[in-house]
Design a protein around this motif. Structure first.
Motif, short mmCIF file in Angstrom:
data_model
loop_
_atom_site.label_atom_id
_atom_site.label_comp_id
_atom_site.label_asym_id
_atom_site.label_seq_id
_atom_site.Cartn_x
_atom_site.Cartn_y
_atom_site.Cartn_z
N THR A 207 0.83 -1.21 0.00
CA THR A 207 0.00 0.00 0.00
C THR A 207 0.86 1.25 0.00
O THR A 207 0.38 2.35 -0.30
CB THR A 207 -0.92 0.06 1.23
OG1 THR A 207 -0.12 0.21 2.42
CG2 THR A 207 -1.77 -1.20 1.35
N SER A 252 -4.89 5.33 -9.79
CA SER A 252 -5.17 4.27 -8.82
C SER A 252 -4.20 4.37 -7.66
O SER A 252 -3.21 5.09 -7.71
CB SER A 252 -5.04 2.89 -9.48
OG SER A 252 -3.68 2.55 -9.69
N THR A 253 -4.47 3.60 -6.62
CA THR A 253 -3.56 3.51 -5.49
C THR A 253 -2.52 2.43 -5.77
O THR A 253 -2.68 1.59 -6.67
CB THR A 253 -4.30 3.15 -4.20
OG1 THR A 253 -4.86 1.82 -4.35
CG2 THR A 253 -5.43 4.14 -3.91
N GLN A 256 -4.19 -0.97 -5.31
CA GLN A 256 -5.01 -1.39 -6.44
C GLN A 256 -4.14 -1.88 -7.59
O GLN A 256 -4.47 -2.87 -8.25
CB GLN A 256 -5.90 -0.23 -6.90
CG GLN A 256 -7.03 0.07 -5.94
CD GLN A 256 -7.66 1.43 -6.16
OE1 GLN A 256 -7.09 2.30 -6.84
NE2 GLN A 256 -8.83 1.64 -5.58
N ASP A 282 -11.98 0.17 -1.74
CA ASP A 282 -10.85 0.45 -2.64
C ASP A 282 -10.28 -0.84 -3.24
O ASP A 282 -9.92 -0.89 -4.42
CB ASP A 282 -9.75 1.20 -1.89
CG ASP A 282 -10.10 2.66 -1.62
OD1 ASP A 282 -11.10 3.14 -2.21
OD2 ASP A 282 -9.39 3.30 -0.82
N ASN A 283 -10.20 -1.90 -2.41
CA ASN A 283 -9.70 -3.18 -2.93
C ASN A 283 -10.57 -3.70 -4.07
O ASN A 283 -10.06 -4.23 -5.06
CB ASN A 283 -9.66 -4.22 -1.80
CG ASN A 283 -8.57 -3.96 -0.79
OD1 ASN A 283 -7.63 -3.22 -1.04
ND2 ASN A 283 -8.69 -4.58 0.38
N ALA A 286 -9.92 -2.60 -7.67
CA ALA A 286 -8.77 -3.15 -8.38
C ALA A 286 -9.20 -4.08 -9.51
O ALA A 286 -8.49 -4.24 -10.50
CB ALA A 286 -7.85 -3.90 -7.41
#
Length: 319
Positions: A207, A252-253, A256, A282-283, A286
């Motif tokens: 993360t 995106s993070t 993700q 958030d997951n 992805a």
């Protein structure tokens, strides 16, 4: 979220699964039941319908929390749980399954898995034939729909497969931990066995939220995770910096991006835990992130900044 078939079974799973080790509380710090229930529910509402738990997560507490969160939508979710290595004799498997059914407040388990091979953690050695006989009986009874194994090597997986159909393998697998690629993955591809990757975010390392001076409470299992220690941790920070521009391109993070890379690998699905609802939501996103072949190769190369320096021990923790 578009579902995938679990192995050769009739079970359909989401490519992102909700992991609930943390909901058991044991070996985690600062976990509240109310947060766990809200988070599991948020995962479901975001499209993650497959929930992974185990009898050993808080001695059944995680299973009970899953039931608390999802019993009213049981017909729309898939429960995956596990029997621990100290319960692998025939009668013990039957008893453990019944206990998990009670904890989960259900009359069937979609995927029932052997958590660790016989003999792990100084448990008594039980022939895999005996354990598989019990699992096959449970399947015939309708108490379980599919059989899986976790933390098995290719050799152990092949041996278990002699005594019944194995539809999934649950190994530690992430961009930063890739032992399975040179061991069991080719066997899984050849035999249509689904890979359910745990620690798919390397226990949060992927993360990017942990600073270089991060220290964990000794009771937190990550304090013994090799990836968070010494040179491994430094290499991880270097890799994360190279991943950020790719994540930015997709808006995106980092998490993700790591999950999208993982579910693009052969046979692979990602179990992702979460403490809070937004993390679960958030997951789920992805699954919508589409990477090009060039990007997958670029991410692959960046991950090797970490994995090329790891030893051959398949266990992620210094337990």
């Amino acid at each position: 979220m578009q579902k995938r078939t679990l192995g050769k079974s009739d079970v359909q799973i989401t490519p992102i699964l909700m992991g609930t080790w943390q909901a058991g509380k044991k070996m985690w710090k600062g976990i509240e039941d109310a947060d766990s229930i809200k988070t599991i529910r948020a995962a479901f509402e975001a499209g993650i319908t497959t929930i992974d738990t185990a009898e050993v997560y808080g001695e059944g507490h995680s299973e009970q929390i899953v039931a608390e969160a999802l019993s009213d939508v049981r017909d729309r979710v898939e429960y995956a749980t596990k029997v621990f290595s100290n319960h692998l004799k025939y009668d013990q498997v039957i008893t453990a399954c019944d206990r998990s059914l009670k904890n989960l407040k259900t009359d069937y388990i979609d995927l029932y898995q052997i958590h660790w091979p016989s003999g792990a953690f100084n448990s008594e050695t039980v022939p895999i034939e005996e354990t598989m006989k019990a699992l096959t009986f449970l399947k015939e009874q309708g108490k379980i729909r599919a059989i899986g194994v976790s933390n098995f090597s290719k050799t152990q997986l092949a041996e278990a497969s002699k005594y019944g159909r194995i539809d999934s393998l649950q190994p530690p697998y992430s961009l930063f931990w890739r032992k399975i690629e040179t061991d069991a993955m080719p066997y899984c591809i050849e035999n249509n066995i689904s890979i359910l990757a745990y620690s798919s975010l390397a226990q949060g390392l992927l993360t990017g939220k942990f600073a270089a001076d991060q220290r964990f409470d000794p009771e937190d299992n990550r304090a013994k995770n090799k990836l968070f220690q010494g040179e491994n941790f430094k290499h991880a920070q270097q890799a994360l910096e190279k991943l950020r521009p790719i994540a930015d391109r997709h808006n995106s993070t980092l998490a993700q991006l790591a999950l999208a890379w993982l579910i693009a690998q052969p046979q692979s699905n990602a179990i992702a835990g979460a403490r809070y609802p937004k993390q679960a939501t958030d997951n789920a996103l992805a699954a919508e992130l589409k990477l090009s072949a060039d990007e997958i190769a670029e991410i692959d190369a960046i991950g090797r900044i970490v994995t090329d320096h790891l030893d051959d021990n398949p266990v992620m923790w210094n337990w």
